[in-house]
Design a protein around this motif. Structure first.
Motif, PDB file in Angstrom:
ATOM      1  N   THR B  70       0.825  -1.210   0.000  1.00  0.00           N
ATOM      2  CA  THR B  70       0.000   0.000   0.000  1.00  0.00           C
ATOM      3  C   THR B  70       0.863   1.265   0.000  1.00  0.00           C
ATOM      4  OG1 THR B  70      -0.159   0.240   2.409  1.00  0.00           O
ATOM      5  CG2 THR B  70      -1.763  -1.231   1.343  1.00  0.00           C
ATOM      6  N   ALA B 198       1.541   1.869  -5.937  1.00  0.00           N
ATOM      7  CA  ALA B 198       1.015   1.222  -4.722  1.00  0.00           C
ATOM      8  C   ALA B 198      -0.409   0.708  -4.930  1.00  0.00           C
ATOM      9  CB  ALA B 198       1.060   2.192  -3.551  1.00  0.00           C
ATOM     10  N   LEU B 199      -0.748  -0.306  -4.156  1.00  0.00           N
ATOM     11  CA  LEU B 199      -2.087  -0.886  -4.216  1.00  0.00           C
ATOM     12  C   LEU B 199      -2.967  -0.156  -3.199  1.00  0.00           C
ATOM     13  CD1 LEU B 199      -1.157  -4.698  -4.332  1.00  0.00           C
ATOM     14  CD2 LEU B 199      -1.244  -3.029  -6.194  1.00  0.00           C
ATOM     15  N   ARG B 200      -3.805   0.737  -3.738  1.00  0.00           N
ATOM     16  CA  ARG B 200      -4.696   1.503  -2.854  1.00  0.00           C
ATOM     17  C   ARG B 200      -6.105   1.543  -3.407  1.00  0.00           C
ATOM     18  NH1 ARG B 200      -0.286   6.407  -2.164  1.00  0.00           N
ATOM     19  NH2 ARG B 200       1.062   5.309  -0.713  1.00  0.00           N
ATOM     20  N   GLY B 201      -6.344   0.753  -4.450  1.00  0.00           N
ATOM     21  CA  GLY B 201      -7.631   0.777  -5.130  1.00  0.00           C
ATOM     22  C   GLY B 201      -7.502   1.513  -6.447  1.00  0.00           C
ATOM     23  N   ALA B 202      -8.049   0.907  -7.531  1.00  0.00           N
ATOM     24  CA  ALA B 202      -7.883   1.464  -8.872  1.00  0.00           C
ATOM     25  C   ALA B 202      -8.926   2.536  -9.149  1.00  0.00           C
ATOM     26  CB  ALA B 202      -7.961   0.346  -9.914  1.00  0.00           C
ATOM     27  N   THR B 203      -8.833   3.632  -8.396  1.00  0.00           N
ATOM     28  CA  THR B 203      -9.767   4.733  -8.592  1.00  0.00           C
ATOM     29  C   THR B 203      -9.262   5.641  -9.699  1.00  0.00           C
ATOM     30  OG1 THR B 203     -10.244   4.642  -6.238  1.00  0.00           O
ATOM     31  CG2 THR B 203     -11.030   6.580  -7.418  1.00  0.00           C
ATOM     32  N   GLY B 204      -9.994   5.669 -10.823  1.00  0.00           N
ATOM     33  CA  GLY B 204      -9.629   6.561 -11.920  1.00  0.00           C
ATOM     34  C   GLY B 204      -8.298   6.248 -12.569  1.00  0.00           C
ATOM     35  N   ARG B 205      -7.860   5.033 -12.444  1.00  0.00           N
ATOM     36  CA  ARG B 205      -6.620   4.625 -13.112  1.00  0.00           C
ATOM     37  C   ARG B 205      -6.712   3.131 -13.392  1.00  0.00           C
ATOM     38  NH1 ARG B 205      -4.387   1.488  -9.324  1.00  0.00           N
ATOM     39  NH2 ARG B 205      -4.046   2.203  -7.186  1.00  0.00           N
ATOM     40  N   ALA B 207      -5.652  -0.757 -12.999  1.00  0.00           N
ATOM     41  CA  ALA B 207      -5.323  -1.504 -11.783  1.00  0.00           C
ATOM     42  C   ALA B 207      -3.811  -1.696 -11.669  1.00  0.00           C
ATOM     43  CB  ALA B 207      -6.028  -2.854 -11.803  1.00  0.00           C
ATOM     44  N   ASN B 208      -3.277  -1.473 -10.481  1.00  0.00           N
ATOM     45  CA  ASN B 208      -1.850  -1.705 -10.232  1.00  0.00           C
ATOM     46  C   ASN B 208      -1.625  -3.149  -9.799  1.00  0.00           C
ATOM     47  OD1 ASN B 208      -0.963   0.855 -10.826  1.00  0.00           O
ATOM     48  ND2 ASN B 208      -1.059   1.589  -8.714  1.00  0.00           N
ATOM     49  N   LYS B 209      -0.521  -3.711 -10.247  1.00  0.00           N
ATOM     50  CA  LYS B 209      -0.147  -5.063  -9.845  1.00  0.00           C
ATOM     51  C   LYS B 209       1.255  -5.010  -9.251  1.00  0.00           C
ATOM     52  CE  LYS B 209      -3.813  -6.287 -12.264  1.00  0.00           C
ATOM     53  NZ  LYS B 209      -5.073  -6.728 -11.648  1.00  0.00           N
ATOM     54  N   VAL B 210       1.432  -5.602  -8.092  1.00  0.00           N
ATOM     55  CA  VAL B 210       2.744  -5.650  -7.447  1.00  0.00           C
ATOM     56  C   VAL B 210       3.078  -7.111  -7.171  1.00  0.00           C
ATOM     57  CG1 VAL B 210       4.048  -5.084  -5.362  1.00  0.00           C
ATOM     58  CG2 VAL B 210       2.516  -3.375  -6.362  1.00  0.00           C
TER      59      VAL B 210
END
Lengths: 250, 351
Positions: B70, B198-205, B207-210
């Motif tokens: 996060t 960071a993984l904080r929720g894909a709001t308006g972007r 999805a992030n992958k780590v």
């Protein structure tokens, strides 16, 4: 005028699954994705994939995601949820991951009442590594590491994770479901949605165990696999609600 | 100037971490580190931080992994057997390029060993204790004050290079008390912005992958090469060491951490007897100050490396000087701490 009545959930990424024909992961993924869509939580959901066949699940869901070390997903999810308590965090784990190497992590996450959701897919075998015996493998079942059939004298008994977890005080909702028929799929969907709702309400830990086929490693056709699941797995792992404290905690 | 307070090493490092902006701590009790986790249990609720005692070091490191995903500052502390258990997660954190800080208050080993100060985890810390091509940045404080001063830097480097940073202490540093001056609280705004990955929720972007995972060997090699490029930058920028009395030294002592501090006393002792001795004390064990040590060794007759182990860092000292100076070794292990007189007697054998 035509109208689309059935389409890919937004929370599923636009890519092909890596699962074998007849495997139930695809159905279960869809149910989770539909749930995320219906609860409008895609943009605040973090998912933790396991090691095993669903190791790619972090790519299949169009939400922020990671892969945990084998069995550690509940600990990773705990770290995420404690860091960002207002996000929705779920783990998606198979039985090799959750019921063998990850027993400590799942028991303690449940017992802490960690406000996460776990989808536990039980197909009684290790799929990714090529069909080895799992703690959940049925007695007499032949696998590549129990080639003469699992014997209780040497390999112990099928591990009933949901029956174990129901005794932990922190668990709020726990149900075992299957997805072998349209009726069961609907029930499974309702269970998964409830498990996410428990988290949204901040009530505690929720888990849904889903019985799944593994045609490739069971050595059966998809149709035969469903029959085998219905006739054998459901006897060992009866479906039903083990814990439901949602009403008490409202 | 802040006032000095008398404080135990474990508690001082914990408070320093809080002042460095760490608000999330996961850990498991183990001697001689337990005051660290106990301090965090008291401190974190006072500052609306997160404290959680995990069911094992295995779980603790994975909780660190999750929180690090996060992008928030997170740490754990442990002692030798516990850090062994954490190795799996350390490798995943390194591979996933996550910022996290670890403290290992080293005790005697191998196995259950004992609970006395030791330096026998040097190989594990600096050469990779788990699988894969990876490193930790390893900082070795020689006093409680230095452990406090290095903590902010540890978090800064973890954030800047997106990698795990280890403070390699020992049971002596963890358990003793010294007067310490604490730094001000760090303001995090703008210095650890991890919103891009960071993984904080894909709001308006998107999805992030780590992950530390890539099934395609071409890509996995690329990822490794990328990480190695970061290591090169660190080697060029972050090497740290201290020297004492090397200007006219004929003999050079090399030691780190608690041992490095004791060697400071040996320098004084030897010089009072007319022997020209200097000290080279590496502060970063990875990156190791190879070039700096080699330069410092120019003109000295002999190097004596002293460790609270059977000889681990001495291999890096030999690599550094490349045979240009003879390198001797003296070590005690299993929780035994060499005294200045003992080291001087050893040094005299080589004078």
């Amino acid at each position: 005028m035509t109208e689309a009545t059935y389409k890919r959930p937004e929370s599923l990424a636009k890519r092909e699954f890596s699962y074998c024909p007849g495997c139930h992961h695809g159905i279960i993924h869809r149910l989770v994705a539909e749930t995320i869509d219906e609860l409008s939580i895609r943009e605040k959901t973090l998912m933790v994939a396991p090691v095993g066949c669903s190791v790619f699940a972090y790519e299949f869901f169009d939400v922020d995601g990671t892969v945990a070390p084998h069995g550690r997903a509940p600990a990773v999810a705990t770290g995420m949820k404690r860091s960002l308590p207002d996000r929705v965090v779920f783990t998606y784990q198979g039985d090799g991951d959750l019921a063998a190497i990850g027993t400590a992590e799942i028991v303690h996450a449940a017992n802490r009442g960690e406000k996460i959701t776990t989808i536990f897919v039980n197909n009684a075998i290790y799929g990714m590594t090529g069909g080895q015996m799992a703690p959940t493998t049925l007695l007499g079942m032949k696998t590549t590491t129990s080639p003469y059939g699992r014997k209780s004298e040497t390999e112990g008994f099928p591990l009933h994770v949901s029956e174990l977890l129901k005794e932990t005080a922190g668990i709020v909702y726990l149900e075992r479901v299957a997805v072998s028929s349209p009726q069961e799929v609907r029930k499974a969907k309702a269970a998964i949605k409830k498990a996410f709702t428990v988290q949204l309400k901040g009530l505690g830990f929720a888990m849904v165990e889903v019985l799944s086929t593994c045609p490739t490693n069971w050595g059966l056709s998809p149709v035969e696999s469903i029959k085998w699941l219905n006739e054998n797995m459901k006897k060992e792992y009866p479906l039903g609600v083990f814990v439901d404290k949602v009403g008490d905690l409202k | 100037m802040a006032e000095k307070v008398m404080v135990k090493g474990n508690e001082a490092m914990a408070e320093a971490a809080v002042r460095a902006g760490c608000r999330i701590y996961f850990g498991y009790p183990i001697t001689p580190q337990s005051e660290f986790i106990e301090y965090m249990a008291r401190r974190m609720p006072q500052i609306e931080g997160v404290f959680l005692q995990s069911e094992s070091e295995v779980a603790a490191v994975n909780m660190v992994y999750g929180a690090a995903c996060t992008g928030n500052r997170v740490m754990t502390s442990t002692s030798s057997p516990g850090f062994s258990l954490m190795q799996e997660g350390v490798s995943y954190i390194a591979g996933a390029m996550l910022p996290a800080v670890f403290v290992n208050v080293v005790r005697g080993g191998p196995g259950l060993g004992d609970i006395q100060p030791a330096q026998s985890d040097y190989f594990q810390a600096t050469k990779g204790g788990a699988h894969g091509d990876y490193h930790l940045i390893v900082l070795a404080p020689g006093s409680i004050q230095e452990s406090v001063d290095l903590m902010e830097d540890a978090f800064r480097m973890a954030d800047e290079y997106r990698m795990p940073v280890l403070i390699l202490a020992d049971g002596m540093l963890g358990q003793m008390m010294e007067p310490v001056e604490f730094p001000e609280f760090v303001k995090l705004e703008g210095i650890n912005d991890h919103s891009a990955w960071a993984l904080r929720g894909a709001t308006g972007r998107e999805a992030n992958k780590v992950t530390s995972f890539d099934i395609d060997p071409v890509n996995l090699e690329k990822m490794n090469i990328f990480i190695q490029e970061i290591y090169k930058r660190i080697k060029a920028k972050e090497v740290r060491y201290e020297t004492i009395g090397l200007e006219d030294a004929e003999y050079m002592l090399v030691g780190y951490g608690t041992m490095g501090r004791i060697l400071g006393s040996v320098v004084k002792l030897a010089r009072s007897k007319g022997i020209k001795v200097g000290l080279f004390r590496p502060i970063t064990l990875w990156p190791f100050p190879y070039a700096e040590l080699k330069k410092a060794a120019e003109g000295v007759k002999t190097i004596l490396t002293v460790e609270m182990s059977m000889g681990q860092m001495v291999e890096d000292v030999r690599l550094a000087v490349e045979g240009s100076v003879p390198v001797q070794f003296y070590g005690r292990t299993g929780g035994m701490v060499p005294t200045p007189d003992e080291v001087l007697a050893e040094l005299l054998k080589h004078v």
